[in-house]
Motif scaffolding. Structure first.
Motif, short mmCIF file in Angstrom:
data_model
loop_
_atom_site.label_atom_id
_atom_site.label_comp_id
_atom_site.label_asym_id
_atom_site.label_seq_id
_atom_site.Cartn_x
_atom_site.Cartn_y
_atom_site.Cartn_z
N ASP A 125 -14.18 -2.60 26.72
CA ASP A 125 -15.00 -2.46 28.48
C ASP A 125 -14.48 -1.38 28.63
O ASP A 125 -15.20 -1.01 29.57
CB ASP A 125 -13.86 -4.15 27.92
CG ASP A 125 -14.27 -4.28 29.33
OD1 ASP A 125 -15.37 -3.97 30.64
OD2 ASP A 125 -13.36 -4.85 30.33
N ALA A 126 -13.18 -0.23 28.24
CA ALA A 126 -13.24 0.53 29.35
C ALA A 126 -13.91 2.00 29.38
O ALA A 126 -14.14 2.50 30.19
CB ALA A 126 -11.57 1.08 28.26
N LEU A 127 -14.81 2.14 27.71
CA LEU A 127 -15.51 2.69 27.67
C LEU A 127 -16.75 2.17 28.87
O LEU A 127 -17.02 3.12 29.18
CB LEU A 127 -16.15 3.22 26.21
CG LEU A 127 -15.31 4.08 25.29
CD1 LEU A 127 -15.42 4.06 23.98
CD2 LEU A 127 -14.80 4.83 26.04
N TRP A 128 -17.37 1.44 28.87
CA TRP A 128 -18.34 0.71 28.88
C TRP A 128 -18.23 1.48 31.15
O TRP A 128 -19.04 1.60 31.18
CB TRP A 128 -18.93 -0.45 29.16
CG TRP A 128 -20.06 -1.14 29.50
CD1 TRP A 128 -21.64 -1.20 29.87
CD2 TRP A 128 -19.48 -1.81 30.72
NE1 TRP A 128 -21.91 -1.54 30.42
CE2 TRP A 128 -20.92 -2.04 31.06
CE3 TRP A 128 -18.60 -2.15 31.60
CZ2 TRP A 128 -21.64 -2.31 32.66
CZ3 TRP A 128 -18.63 -2.90 33.17
CH2 TRP A 128 -20.11 -3.14 33.19
N MET A 129 -16.52 1.00 31.50
CA MET A 129 -16.60 0.92 32.83
C MET A 129 -16.29 2.21 32.65
O MET A 129 -17.23 2.86 33.87
CB MET A 129 -15.26 0.45 33.08
CG MET A 129 -15.16 -0.41 33.11
SD MET A 129 -13.08 -1.54 33.05
CE MET A 129 -13.04 -1.12 34.44
N LEU A 130 -16.27 3.35 32.02
CA LEU A 130 -15.65 4.98 32.49
C LEU A 130 -17.31 5.37 31.74
O LEU A 130 -17.51 6.08 32.48
CB LEU A 130 -15.22 4.70 31.42
CG LEU A 130 -13.69 4.70 31.24
CD1 LEU A 130 -12.48 5.55 30.17
CD2 LEU A 130 -12.99 5.37 32.91
N MET A 131 -17.65 4.77 31.87
CA MET A 131 -19.25 5.62 30.90
C MET A 131 -20.90 5.16 31.84
O MET A 131 -21.62 5.25 31.73
CB MET A 131 -19.70 5.47 29.57
CG MET A 131 -19.12 6.50 28.74
SD MET A 131 -18.98 5.90 27.24
CE MET A 131 -19.60 7.90 26.74
N THR A 132 -20.45 3.99 32.79
CA THR A 132 -21.78 3.75 33.37
C THR A 132 -21.78 4.68 34.29
O THR A 132 -21.23 5.56 34.99
CB THR A 132 -21.20 2.42 34.40
OG1 THR A 132 -20.58 2.59 35.24
CG2 THR A 132 -21.59 0.79 33.43
N PRO A 133 -23.08 4.69 35.03
CA PRO A 133 -23.74 5.90 35.76
C PRO A 133 -22.53 5.24 37.13
O PRO A 133 -23.08 6.85 38.30
CB PRO A 133 -25.10 5.16 36.28
CG PRO A 133 -25.29 4.76 35.08
CD PRO A 133 -24.69 4.19 33.96
#
Length: 144
Positions: free
Chosen positions: A41-49
């Motif tokens: 979840d953290a990676l998704w949050m950090l890598m969204t445009p």
């Protein structure tokens, strides 16, 4: 005036996330506080445009799926996310965990106090330190 410090807490425990949220609400320090319940979840949050890059990540070690050490390793090998300071925030005082965290380039290792008042004091000092230590050009200096 400097903008509030942005903090991302990554912890799988709903109770620990709520406890930290309560603690940050009680502190007289300007900050924005966001949580993720897993490393993925953290990676998704950090890598969204449209990601809002935190000034510091507080990271638990023991999580199912992607552990805190695994997330730390991914963050520190990512060309843009590697510059985000990561503080391991855990109950583990094992020397092996502390050594591993610093080997993976954690910025700090903080053993969570089980006493709420002491935990508040820990977080207050953490906020004071990272508010002073952050770059004035953060996060414009990186692009995800």
């Amino acid at each position: 005036m400097t903008r509030p410090l942005r903090i991302l807490l990554v912890d799988d425990s709903p109770m620990d996330r709520q406890l930290a949220e309560t603690a940050f609400d009680l502190l007289d320090q300007p900050c924005t506080f966001q949580t993720a319940d897993s490393g993925q979840d953290a990676l998704w949050m950090l890598m969204t445009p449209a990601a809002v890059i935190p000034d510091v990540i507080l990271l638990d070690i023991n999580m199912p799926g992607m552990t805190g050490f695994e997330l730390l390793s991914v963050l520190k090998t990512h060309p843009n996310l590697s510059v985000i300071p990561v503080v391991m925030l855990t109950t583990s005082s094992r020397d092996a965990d502390i050594t591993r965290a610093y080997t993976l380039h954690a910025s700090a290792y903080l053993i969570k106090s089980i006493d709420f008042q002491h935990f508040l004091c820990q977080l207050k000092k953490l906020l004071e330190f990272w508010s002073q230590a952050r770059s004035t050009t953060w996060p414009q200096m990186i692009s995800v």
